[in-house]
Design an enzyme around this catalytic site. Sequence first.
Site, short mmCIF file in Angstrom:
data_model
loop_
_atom_site.label_atom_id
_atom_site.label_comp_id
_atom_site.label_asym_id
_atom_site.label_seq_id
_atom_site.Cartn_x
_atom_site.Cartn_y
_atom_site.Cartn_z
N GLY A 75 0.73 -3.65 -61.98
CA GLY A 75 2.57 -2.80 -60.78
C GLY A 75 3.13 -4.28 -60.14
O GLY A 75 2.63 -5.14 -59.69
N GLY A 105 5.82 -4.38 -59.04
CA GLY A 105 6.84 -3.84 -57.13
C GLY A 105 6.35 -4.85 -56.44
O GLY A 105 6.14 -5.80 -56.78
N PHE A 106 6.29 -4.12 -54.97
CA PHE A 106 6.17 -5.01 -53.60
C PHE A 106 5.03 -6.05 -53.89
O PHE A 106 5.20 -7.01 -53.54
CB PHE A 106 7.14 -4.41 -52.42
CG PHE A 106 8.15 -4.26 -51.76
CD1 PHE A 106 9.23 -5.52 -52.45
CD2 PHE A 106 9.09 -3.50 -52.90
CE1 PHE A 106 10.22 -5.16 -51.89
CE2 PHE A 106 10.25 -3.35 -52.83
CZ PHE A 106 11.21 -3.80 -52.49
N GLY A 107 3.72 -6.00 -54.01
CA GLY A 107 2.72 -5.44 -53.16
C GLY A 107 2.32 -6.50 -54.42
O GLY A 107 1.74 -7.41 -53.56
N VAL A 138 -0.82 1.62 -67.74
CA VAL A 138 -2.17 1.69 -67.07
C VAL A 138 -2.51 3.59 -67.30
O VAL A 138 -2.08 4.15 -66.04
CB VAL A 138 -2.47 0.77 -66.08
CG1 VAL A 138 -3.96 1.03 -65.29
CG2 VAL A 138 -1.80 -0.69 -66.34
N GLU A 182 20.01 8.30 -45.15
CA GLU A 182 20.42 7.75 -45.61
C GLU A 182 21.68 8.40 -47.19
O GLU A 182 23.02 7.53 -46.79
CB GLU A 182 19.94 5.92 -46.82
CG GLU A 182 19.39 5.38 -45.57
CD GLU A 182 18.56 4.31 -45.61
OE1 GLU A 182 17.96 3.74 -44.74
OE2 GLU A 182 18.40 4.26 -46.48
N ASP A 199 1.39 0.94 -51.55
CA ASP A 199 1.69 2.62 -51.10
C ASP A 199 0.19 3.64 -51.79
O ASP A 199 0.26 4.74 -51.33
CB ASP A 199 2.69 3.05 -51.78
CG ASP A 199 3.95 2.94 -51.38
OD1 ASP A 199 3.81 2.20 -49.83
OD2 ASP A 199 5.00 3.59 -51.46
N ALA A 214 7.57 -1.96 -47.89
CA ALA A 214 7.82 -2.79 -48.58
C ALA A 214 6.86 -3.97 -47.78
O ALA A 214 5.83 -4.32 -48.41
CB ALA A 214 9.51 -3.06 -48.68
C1 LIG Z 1 13.86 5.81 -52.45
C2 LIG Z 1 13.25 4.25 -51.31
C3 LIG Z 1 13.63 3.76 -50.32
C4 LIG Z 1 13.00 2.97 -49.09
N1 LIG Z 1 13.68 2.24 -48.94
C5 LIG Z 1 12.59 1.55 -47.61
C6 LIG Z 1 13.29 0.24 -46.73
O1 LIG Z 1 14.25 0.79 -46.06
N2 LIG Z 1 12.00 -0.03 -46.57
C7 LIG Z 1 11.42 -0.19 -46.92
O2 LIG Z 1 10.16 -1.30 -46.29
N3 LIG Z 1 10.24 0.36 -47.60
C8 LIG Z 1 10.89 1.91 -48.39
N4 LIG Z 1 10.50 2.09 -49.45
C9 LIG Z 1 9.22 1.87 -49.51
C10 LIG Z 1 8.81 1.15 -50.41
O3 LIG Z 1 10.04 0.82 -51.41
C11 LIG Z 1 7.83 0.73 -50.61
O4 LIG Z 1 6.35 1.21 -49.84
C12 LIG Z 1 6.58 -0.62 -51.50
O5 LIG Z 1 7.81 -0.15 -52.76
C13 LIG Z 1 5.44 -0.18 -52.00
O6 LIG Z 1 5.43 -1.31 -53.03
P1 LIG Z 1 4.15 -1.08 -53.74
O7 LIG Z 1 3.50 -2.24 -54.71
O8 LIG Z 1 3.30 -0.21 -53.15
O9 LIG Z 1 4.72 0.11 -55.36
P2 LIG Z 1 5.95 -0.33 -56.30
O10 LIG Z 1 6.81 -1.12 -55.43
O11 LIG Z 1 6.77 1.21 -56.03
O12 LIG Z 1 5.54 -0.41 -57.08
C14 LIG Z 1 4.68 0.70 -57.50
C15 LIG Z 1 4.84 -0.61 -59.05
O13 LIG Z 1 3.43 -0.64 -59.38
C16 LIG Z 1 4.10 0.56 -61.47
N5 LIG Z 1 3.78 1.38 -61.63
C17 LIG Z 1 3.04 2.32 -61.23
N6 LIG Z 1 2.42 3.06 -62.14
C18 LIG Z 1 1.78 2.44 -62.99
C19 LIG Z 1 0.93 2.78 -64.14
N7 LIG Z 1 0.56 3.91 -64.31
N8 LIG Z 1 1.03 1.36 -65.21
C20 LIG Z 1 1.48 0.44 -65.26
N9 LIG Z 1 2.72 0.38 -63.88
C21 LIG Z 1 2.58 1.32 -62.56
C22 LIG Z 1 5.44 0.74 -61.10
O14 LIG Z 1 6.41 1.02 -62.06
C23 LIG Z 1 5.91 -0.03 -59.89
O15 LIG Z 1 6.72 -1.14 -60.42
C24 LIG Z 1 11.68 3.29 -49.79
C25 LIG Z 1 11.10 4.29 -51.08
C26 LIG Z 1 11.51 4.76 -51.64
C27 LIG Z 1 11.84 5.55 -52.98
#
Ligand SMILES: Cc1cc2nc3c(=O)[nH]c(=O)nc-3n(C[C@H](O)[C@H](O)[C@H](O)COP(=O)(O)OP(=O)(O)OC[C@H]3O[C@@H](n4cnc5c(N)ncnc54)[C@H](O)[C@@H]3O)c2cc1C
Length: 433
Positions: free
Chosen positions: A8, A10-12, A76, A168, A297, A313
Amino acid sequence: MHHVVVVGAGFGGLEFTRALAGAPVRVTIIDRRNHHLFQPLLYQVATTSLATSEIAWPVRYLLRTRKEVTTLLGTVVGVDAEAKRVLLEGGDAIAYDTLVLATGARHAYFGHDEWEPFAPGLKTLEDATTIRRRILLGFEQAERESDPEKRRALMTLVIIGGGPTGVELAGTIAELARDTLKGEFRNIDTRDAKVVLVEAGERLLPGFKPELSAYAKDALQRLGVTVELGRPVSECNADGVVFGGVHLPAKTIIWAAGVAASPAAEWLGVAADRVGRIIVEPDLTVPGHPEIFAVGDTAHVAWTGGRLVPGVAPAAKQQGRHVAETVRKRLAGDAAPRPFTYKHDGDLATIGKRAAVIDFGRIKLTGWIAWWIWGIAHIYFLIGLRNRLTVSLSWLWIYSTGQRSARLITQGAQGGDDEADLPAGPHDARSLR
Ligand SMILES: Cc1cc2nc3c(=O)[nH]c(=O)nc-3n(C[C@H](O)[C@H](O)[C@H](O)COP(=O)(O)OP(=O)(O)OC[C@H]3O[C@@H](n4cnc5c(N)ncnc54)[C@H](O)[C@@H]3O)c2cc1C
């Protein structure tokens, strides 16, 4: 060399990888998409304010200078914790010494996956462009529709879920109909569009203080949005939506009722909470697997007062940094568990282009001041000068003219229920934020 695998970007996952710079490790970061996505501004792509490339960046590019980091595009599908291997779709396996699961969340339909074709959720760029297309197609089809009832349904847009994303979306769609599209059609007046925000609970923005929820409701109503509170949705179909026992004919329905965690807990066969998050140890390791961490998340992390760390995030980034520091210390011979402590910076949500609500704990702000703070904060968190400049310019343009430039209908101009571009697969939604 010690091999760290991150699933992943994403942010984490990205923050973890960044914070690990300089450590004596080899890192492989795997994501099923080639881009890191700034989800907080996804709703702006869905509502024609920003283009997709303004809120997403290729992961490979972001990590190009990190020679010890290999970026892989792949999905994955499992983890063999015994053999310490990550399993990829297609049969490949990647061995790890330390594994960081940062796979985020997806939307869910409270056990009603059959609603998804009619009420797409917002999680990916594909979701955002699908929603944008549906919003714009509704007006295009209404322009050609002579039956007043059908036209009304085409110009009715329902957003389900009164959290920050729903608020929003509703505010921006109302402005789109009222300001941006006004005067461009000949047979309809887009200002007649009905934008309805449906929330099952008794107030909008349940994570905010009640006075901010009340402000958000008033501000939306001033924009012409109909706010329906205490009305759980019991049906979504091609004709519309049923909430509180009433059927509302609507051709555009958007699901913003929340999300559920990725299936990472299932991969490991470990305990999960009711939305599927791995219940991690205080140091963010997976119980029984000290070499596996879960962040963001997809992790259930206890906070203060019996609450959980919210699915936002900043929480995912703080956890990524914390785990990077733990890995560094372990490599230096210090294996003592390091409990994670979350620092909450506040909650923000916008209502259209002139108002927002901000809850910094003791300081609460509403109105245009809150909007400017929200805007500056989001520009600051975008990656790269070019994106900061283009997004600032787009917002200034929208702010002063009401015009939104990302109004393209892509993936075909045919509407209807046989659309081929609906997001595939089961999705889910319960509130994480
Ligand atoms: C529409 C929306 C608006 C939001 N607005 C806000 C906001 O205003 N402020 C705020 O703080 N938070 C906001 N959030 C929440 C924030 O985006 C999440 O809390 C944050 O992205 C969590 O980070 P993460 O690293 O856990 O997951 P993510 O950032 O979602 O990253 C997960 C990553 O894992 C990858 N992945 C998943 N499954 C697999 C797999 N099986 N194999 C390979 N890769 C995989 C995905 O492609 C993705 O790139 C919002 C979320 C959404 C959906």
